[in-house]
Design a protein around this motif. Structure first.
Motif, PDB file in Angstrom:
ATOM      1  N   ILE A  47       0.838  -1.207   0.000  1.00 40.95           N
ATOM      2  CA  ILE A  47       0.000   0.000   0.000  1.00 40.95           C
ATOM      3  C   ILE A  47       0.868   1.251   0.000  1.00 40.95           C
ATOM      4  O   ILE A  47       0.586   2.232  -0.696  1.00 40.95           O
ATOM      5  N   GLY A  48       1.946   1.229   0.789  1.00 38.46           N
ATOM      6  CA  GLY A  48       2.843   2.380   0.821  1.00 38.46           C
ATOM      7  C   GLY A  48       3.489   2.649  -0.527  1.00 38.46           C
ATOM      8  O   GLY A  48       3.616   3.807  -0.944  1.00 38.46           O
ATOM      9  N   LEU A  49       3.893   1.596  -1.235  1.00 41.16           N
ATOM     10  CA  LEU A  49       4.480   1.785  -2.559  1.00 41.16           C
ATOM     11  C   LEU A  49       3.472   2.352  -3.554  1.00 41.16           C
ATOM     12  O   LEU A  49       3.808   3.196  -4.383  1.00 41.16           O
ATOM     13  N   VAL A  50       2.222   1.886  -3.454  1.00 37.53           N
ATOM     14  CA  VAL A  50       1.188   2.404  -4.354  1.00 37.53           C
ATOM     15  C   VAL A  50       0.948   3.886  -4.079  1.00 37.53           C
ATOM     16  O   VAL A  50       0.870   4.708  -5.012  1.00 37.53           O
ATOM     17  N   ILE A  51       0.830   4.257  -2.805  1.00 34.12           N
ATOM     18  CA  ILE A  51       0.603   5.670  -2.460  1.00 34.12           C
ATOM     19  C   ILE A  51       1.800   6.517  -2.869  1.00 34.12           C
ATOM     20  O   ILE A  51       1.650   7.618  -3.418  1.00 34.12           O
ATOM     21  N   PHE A  52       3.010   6.003  -2.619  1.00 39.03           N
ATOM     22  CA  PHE A  52       4.208   6.765  -2.976  1.00 39.03           C
ATOM     23  C   PHE A  52       4.313   6.942  -4.492  1.00 39.03           C
ATOM     24  O   PHE A  52       4.658   8.022  -4.971  1.00 39.03           O
ATOM     25  N   ALA A  53       4.011   5.886  -5.241  1.00 39.85           N
ATOM     26  CA  ALA A  53       4.075   5.997  -6.701  1.00 39.85           C
ATOM     27  C   ALA A  53       3.031   6.980  -7.227  1.00 39.85           C
ATOM     28  O   ALA A  53       3.310   7.767  -8.149  1.00 39.85           O
ATOM     29  N   ALA A  54       1.828   6.947  -6.636  1.00 42.51           N
ATOM     30  CA  ALA A  54       0.789   7.878  -7.085  1.00 42.51           C
ATOM     31  C   ALA A  54       1.182   9.322  -6.791  1.00 42.51           C
ATOM     32  O   ALA A  54       0.962  10.223  -7.613  1.00 42.51           O
ATOM     33  N   GLN A  55       1.800   9.560  -5.636  1.00 40.86           N
ATOM     34  CA  GLN A  55       2.226  10.918  -5.310  1.00 40.86           C
ATOM     35  C   GLN A  55       3.398  11.359  -6.169  1.00 40.86           C
ATOM     36  O   GLN A  55       3.476  12.518  -6.591  1.00 40.86           O
ATOM     37  N   ALA A  56       4.328  10.443  -6.427  1.00 42.71           N
ATOM     38  CA  ALA A  56       5.500  10.812  -7.213  1.00 42.71           C
ATOM     39  C   ALA A  56       5.133  11.118  -8.667  1.00 42.71           C
ATOM     40  O   ALA A  56       5.752  11.980  -9.303  1.00 42.71           O
ATOM     41  N   ARG A  57       4.143  10.426  -9.196  1.00 41.86           N
ATOM     42  CA  ARG A  57       3.756  10.647 -10.584  1.00 41.86           C
ATOM     43  C   ARG A  57       2.888  11.892 -10.746  1.00 41.86           C
ATOM     44  O   ARG A  57       2.846  12.463 -11.825  1.00 41.86           O
ATOM     45  N   ARG A  58       2.223  12.299  -9.679  1.00 45.01           N
ATOM     46  CA  ARG A  58       1.368  13.472  -9.780  1.00 45.01           C
ATOM     47  C   ARG A  58       2.221  14.737  -9.769  1.00 45.01           C
ATOM     48  O   ARG A  58       3.046  14.930  -8.869  1.00 45.01           O
ATOM     49  N   PRO A  59       2.043  15.612 -10.736  1.00 43.95           N
ATOM     50  CA  PRO A  59       2.858  16.834 -10.769  1.00 43.95           C
ATOM     51  C   PRO A  59       2.490  17.770  -9.629  1.00 43.95           C
ATOM     52  O   PRO A  59       1.327  17.865  -9.223  1.00 43.95           O
ATOM     53  N   LYS A  60       3.502  18.462  -9.134  1.00 40.57           N
ATOM     54  CA  LYS A  60       3.296  19.436  -8.075  1.00 40.57           C
ATOM     55  C   LYS A  60       2.654  20.690  -8.659  1.00 40.57           C
ATOM     56  O   LYS A  60       3.137  21.252  -9.636  1.00 40.57           O
ATOM     57  N   LEU A  61       1.520  21.115  -8.046  1.00 44.06           N
ATOM     58  CA  LEU A  61       0.810  22.287  -8.518  1.00 44.06           C
ATOM     59  C   LEU A  61       0.946  23.421  -7.507  1.00 44.06           C
ATOM     60  O   LEU A  61       0.841  23.191  -6.301  1.00 44.06           O
ATOM     61  N   TYR A  62       1.171  24.615  -8.021  1.00 43.04           N
ATOM     62  CA  TYR A  62       1.258  25.809  -7.198  1.00 43.04           C
ATOM     63  C   TYR A  62       0.082  26.711  -7.552  1.00 43.04           C
ATOM     64  O   TYR A  62      -0.255  26.888  -8.722  1.00 43.04           O
ATOM     65  N   GLU A  63      -0.540  27.275  -6.520  1.00 46.45           N
ATOM     66  CA  GLU A  63      -1.722  28.112  -6.724  1.00 46.45           C
ATOM     67  C   GLU A  63      -1.394  29.570  -6.415  1.00 46.45           C
ATOM     68  O   GLU A  63      -0.829  29.878  -5.363  1.00 46.45           O
ATOM     69  N   ALA A  64      -1.754  30.438  -7.333  1.00 45.85           N
ATOM     70  CA  ALA A  64      -1.627  31.881  -7.144  1.00 45.85           C
ATOM     71  C   ALA A  64      -3.015  32.496  -7.116  1.00 45.85           C
ATOM     72  O   ALA A  64      -3.911  32.061  -7.845  1.00 45.85           O
ATOM     73  N   GLU A  65      -3.212  33.501  -6.265  1.00 52.19           N
ATOM     74  CA  GLU A  65      -4.500  34.150  -6.111  1.00 52.19           C
ATOM     75  C   GLU A  65      -4.372  35.646  -6.334  1.00 52.19           C
ATOM     76  O   GLU A  65      -3.370  36.253  -5.949  1.00 52.19           O
ATOM     77  N   VAL A  66      -5.400  36.206  -6.940  1.00 46.75           N
ATOM     78  CA  VAL A  66      -5.480  37.643  -7.192  1.00 46.75           C
ATOM     79  C   VAL A  66      -6.799  38.129  -6.604  1.00 46.75           C
ATOM     80  O   VAL A  66      -7.853  37.521  -6.841  1.00 46.75           O
TER      81      VAL A  66
END
Length: 337
Positions: A39-58
């Motif tokens: 389960i840990g490997l599956v969660i880690f792989a899913a997080q590693a493959r997901r791109p990091k998103l940054y949010e900006a607000e105006v």
């Protein structure tokens, strides 16, 4: 004491079930550890493959016009609908897409696909919306604050697109209000013409009735002249009212054109954010995967273990306890059915 008071509390029952699952999973340490690792490997792989998103607000400040005659409350969500449906129309978003080259940056096949992905990354929030209350003419203009957020893998791109979207709302509001006022002025001009024609018609009827009035008029003729005079007065009053509305709308349009936008970008956002190193991000993801995987493994092993280990398992299986056999296991006694 009634039967409700005799029932066990949910907190105690939950604590009992957690202890039962932990005890059953401890009887199968290898299975629990292997399942937690998977389960840990599956969660880690899913997080590693997901791109990091940054949010900006105006942040935007929307102010009501000083010459706004309609002080009725605005329905909740009207500002949000205006932003999403009018300001962020397809043609307007295409300008931002071309300006920031989002088709290439998103890896999209065409502009339509980039636009669809862009809409998923836009967040619109309305707060301090004072348009929901009535406004008298002597009251100050109502205001509302709208926050527009945009998420992207690149922090600089997120901030740039968020600022473009804020400026897009400001420009759209000015153009939309100008178009609305021009349409209103056109309609009022038609109404003024109709009211003037009606006043002229009533005046001609009154003059004709007065010319044909005999030297010794009867009661019916006098009543007809009086009725026509009242009709003329009413038509002239309606004409003056429509003319005043036309003048007010023209003043409002001139004010909008002179002031410019009623939407101000009061918070242009800040350059985002500390970007952690890749190794630091991987360590965080691994720790999070470990924290999440162990409880899940305990729950799965404890819930799906088919072995009968105590009296509670017997009652769950619908079996009757016949006796006990001493067990070498330190924790759980062995039961016989």
């Amino acid at each position: 004491m009634n039967w409700l008071e005799q029932e066990e509390s949910l907190i105690a029952l939950g604590h009992q079930q957690v202890r039962r699952l932990v005890a059953r999973s401890r009887c199968r340490p290898v299975t629990t550890a292997c399942l937690a690792a998977v389960i840990g490997l599956v969660i880690f792989a899913a997080q590693a493959r997901r791109p990091k998103l940054y949010e900006a607000e105006v942040g935007l400040l929307i102010t009501e016009g000083a010459f706004e005659a309609d002080g009725r409350p605005r329905p909740r969500g009207e500002l949000r609908v205006f932003v999403t449906d009018v300001a962020f129309a397809d043609a307007r978003l295409d300008g931002v897409i071309d300006k920031r080259n989002l088709v290439h940056r998103f890896g999209a096949s065409d502009r339509e696909a980039a636009r669809a992905r862009m809409r998923k990354m836009i967040e619109v929030h309305t707060w301090q919306d004072y348009f929901e209350g009535y406004r008298q003419r002597a009251d100050p203009p109502r205001t509302a604050r709208v926050t527009i957020g945009f998420s992207a893998p690149d922090p600089a791109l997120a901030l740039s697109v968020a600022r473009d979207l804020g400026e897009l709302v400001a420009e759209t509001q000015t153009a939309h209000e100008t178009q609305t006022l021009m349409a209103q002025i056109d309609g009022l001009r038609v109404a003024v013409g109709s009211a003037s024609s009606e006043s002229a018609r009533q005046r001609d009827l009154l003059e004709q009735a007065e010319r044909t009035l005999p030297a010794r008029p009867d009661l019916g003729s006098l009543l007809r002249v009086k009725q026509l005079a009242r009709g003329l007065e009413s038509a002239e009053k309606a004409s003056r009212s429509v003319a005043a509305q036309l003048l007010e709308a023209q003043l409002h349009l001139r004010t909008v054109q002179q002031i410019g936008t009623r939407v101000q970008v009061v918070d242009p956002g800040i350059p985002p954010w500390h970007t952690p190193a890749k190794s630091e991000r991987l360590v965080r993801q691994a720790v999070l995967a470990l924290i999440l995987s162990l409880p899940l493994a305990v729950i799965l092993v404890g819930a799906f273990d088919p072995t009968i280990r105590d009296e509670q398992d017997l009652r769950r299986a619908g079996l009757r306890l016949l006796g006990r056999v001493p067990s070498h296991h330190r924790r759980l006694p062995r039961v016989v059915v």
